[in-house]
Design an enzyme around this catalytic site. Structure first.
Site, PDB file in Angstrom:
ATOM      1  N   LYS A  13       0.831  -1.211   0.000  1.00  0.00           N
ATOM      2  CA  LYS A  13       0.000   0.000   0.000  1.00  0.00           C
ATOM      3  C   LYS A  13       0.865   1.260   0.000  1.00  0.00           C
ATOM      4  CE  LYS A  13      -2.242  -0.938   3.844  1.00  0.00           C
ATOM      5  NZ  LYS A  13      -1.718  -2.260   4.265  1.00  0.00           N
ATOM      6  N   ARG A  88      -9.187   0.931   9.446  1.00  0.00           N
ATOM      7  CA  ARG A  88      -8.819  -0.466   9.715  1.00  0.00           C
ATOM      8  C   ARG A  88      -9.916  -1.200  10.466  1.00  0.00           C
ATOM      9  NH1 ARG A  88      -2.883   0.226   9.339  1.00  0.00           N
ATOM     10  NH2 ARG A  88      -1.840  -1.775   9.415  1.00  0.00           N
ATOM     11  N   ARG A 127      11.012  -7.628   4.364  1.00  0.00           N
ATOM     12  CA  ARG A 127      11.036  -6.174   4.544  1.00  0.00           C
ATOM     13  C   ARG A 127      11.524  -5.814   5.954  1.00  0.00           C
ATOM     14  NH1 ARG A 127       5.626  -2.743   3.698  1.00  0.00           N
ATOM     15  NH2 ARG A 127       5.086  -3.766   5.628  1.00  0.00           N
ATOM     16  N   ARG A 134      11.505  -1.015  11.990  1.00  0.00           N
ATOM     17  CA  ARG A 134      10.240  -1.624  12.385  1.00  0.00           C
ATOM     18  C   ARG A 134      10.468  -2.664  13.467  1.00  0.00           C
ATOM     19  NH1 ARG A 134       5.932  -1.178   7.884  1.00  0.00           N
ATOM     20  NH2 ARG A 134       4.820  -2.534   9.277  1.00  0.00           N
ATOM     21  N   ARG A 145      -0.432  -9.940  12.780  1.00  0.00           N
ATOM     22  CA  ARG A 145      -0.954  -8.772  12.053  1.00  0.00           C
ATOM     23  C   ARG A 145      -1.910  -9.208  10.937  1.00  0.00           C
ATOM     24  NH1 ARG A 145       1.728  -3.908  11.334  1.00  0.00           N
ATOM     25  NH2 ARG A 145       2.465  -4.384   9.268  1.00  0.00           N
TER      26      ARG A 145
HETATM   27  P1  AMP Z   1       1.113   0.076   9.033  1.00  0.00           P
HETATM   28  O1  AMP Z   1       2.420   0.756   8.810  1.00  0.00           O
HETATM   29  O2  AMP Z   1      -0.030   0.709   8.298  1.00  0.00           O
HETATM   30  O3  AMP Z   1       1.169  -1.417   8.807  1.00  0.00           O
HETATM   31  O4  AMP Z   1       0.769   0.270  10.586  1.00  0.00           O
HETATM   32  C1  AMP Z   1       1.630  -0.189  11.611  1.00  0.00           C
HETATM   33  C2  AMP Z   1       0.846  -0.347  12.918  1.00  0.00           C
HETATM   34  O5  AMP Z   1       0.302   0.919  13.322  1.00  0.00           O
HETATM   35  C3  AMP Z   1      -0.355  -1.281  12.880  1.00  0.00           C
HETATM   36  O6  AMP Z   1       0.014  -2.635  13.049  1.00  0.00           O
HETATM   37  C4  AMP Z   1      -1.167  -0.764  14.049  1.00  0.00           C
HETATM   38  O7  AMP Z   1      -0.622  -1.155  15.290  1.00  0.00           O
HETATM   39  C5  AMP Z   1      -0.975   0.739  13.930  1.00  0.00           C
HETATM   40  N1  AMP Z   1      -1.986   1.376  13.050  1.00  0.00           N
HETATM   41  C6  AMP Z   1      -1.764   2.019  11.848  1.00  0.00           C
HETATM   42  N2  AMP Z   1      -2.912   2.474  11.345  1.00  0.00           N
HETATM   43  C7  AMP Z   1      -3.894   2.122  12.223  1.00  0.00           C
HETATM   44  C8  AMP Z   1      -5.297   2.292  12.253  1.00  0.00           C
HETATM   45  N3  AMP Z   1      -5.960   2.915  11.255  1.00  0.00           N
HETATM   46  N4  AMP Z   1      -5.980   1.774  13.320  1.00  0.00           N
HETATM   47  C9  AMP Z   1      -5.342   1.155  14.328  1.00  0.00           C
HETATM   48  N5  AMP Z   1      -4.021   0.950  14.360  1.00  0.00           N
HETATM   49  C10 AMP Z   1      -3.291   1.429  13.317  1.00  0.00           C
END
Ligand code: AMP
Length: 188
Positions: A13, A88, A127, A134, A145
């Site tokens: 994404k 989400r 990654r 990360r 996840r």
């Molecule tokens: P991402 O980089 O989008 O995979 O997000 C990394 C982490 O941030 C996720 O695993 C969640 O812990 C948190 N996170 C990001 N966006 C959201 C969201 N919209 N709602 C809840 N947690 C989020």
């Protein structure tokens, strides 16, 4: 144009959102990046969410909705935005509807990046190895996840399908091929 990029963690994404930002002037709004920068700056919020990100759980809807409600009204979103990692949950999708309705904006499309789960887990692990920042990269967390995505995020797929906004692309193709599918689905 106002878009949502939807798909499990590691689907690409962020890569596609950045490309749409560079080529079409849409602002990428990545909630994951926003949270990671809060953690890096050791803000109050950052300290609160650090453990949640590391575990692969979701940050609470209240926190996330407040974070994004302010962002979409920012002047840098005038030409449009791409939400990457938000909503989400169905509650977040409902709240986004309300925020956009109040500011007389509307979503143009929700792009679902469809993936093969096993291949994706391998991609996520790779990654995490390459990207030392990360903390959620180990295999168990990646699987967790994925489960969180299936349980809490996938229900927003029918939600947007019912609204006639959903467009699916094959997220397992090369970056360029996925980009071409996205452009075609948006008539770009
Ligand atoms: P991402 O980089 O989008 O995979 O997000 C990394 C982490 O941030 C996720 O695993 C969640 O812990 C948190 N996170 C990001 N966006 C959201 C969201 N919209 N709602 C809840 N947690 C989020």
């Amino acid at each position: 144009m106002r878009l949502i990029l939807l798909g499990p963690p590691g689907a690409g994404k962020g890569t596609q959102a950045k490309r749409l930002e560079d080529l079409h002037g849409l602002k990428q709004l990545s909630t994951g990046d926003m949270l990671r920068s809060e953690i890096a700056s050791q803000s109050e919020l950052g300290k609160r969410v650090e453990g949640i990100l590391a575990s692969g759980e979701l940050v609470s809807d209240d926190v996330m909705i407040e974070m994004i409600a302010h962002r979409v009204a920012n002047p840098d979103c005038e030409k449009g935005f791409i939400l990457d990692g938000f909503p989400r949950t169905v509650a977040q999708a409902d709240a986004l509807n309300e925020v956009l309705r109040e500011s007389k904006q509307a979503l143009d499309a929700v792009i679902l990046m469809e993936v093969n789960e096993d291949e994706l887990l391998a991609r996520v692990a790779k990654r995490a190895e390459e990207d030392g920042t990360r903390t959620d990269g180990d295999e168990e967390t990646a699987k967790h996840r994925m489960n969180v995505y299936k349980e809490q995020t996938a229900p927003i797929i029918p939600y947007y399908k019912d609204k006639g906004l959903l467009k699916s692309v094959n997220g397992m193709l090369s970056i360029e091929e996925v980009a071409a599918e996205i452009d075609a689905s948006l008539n770009l």
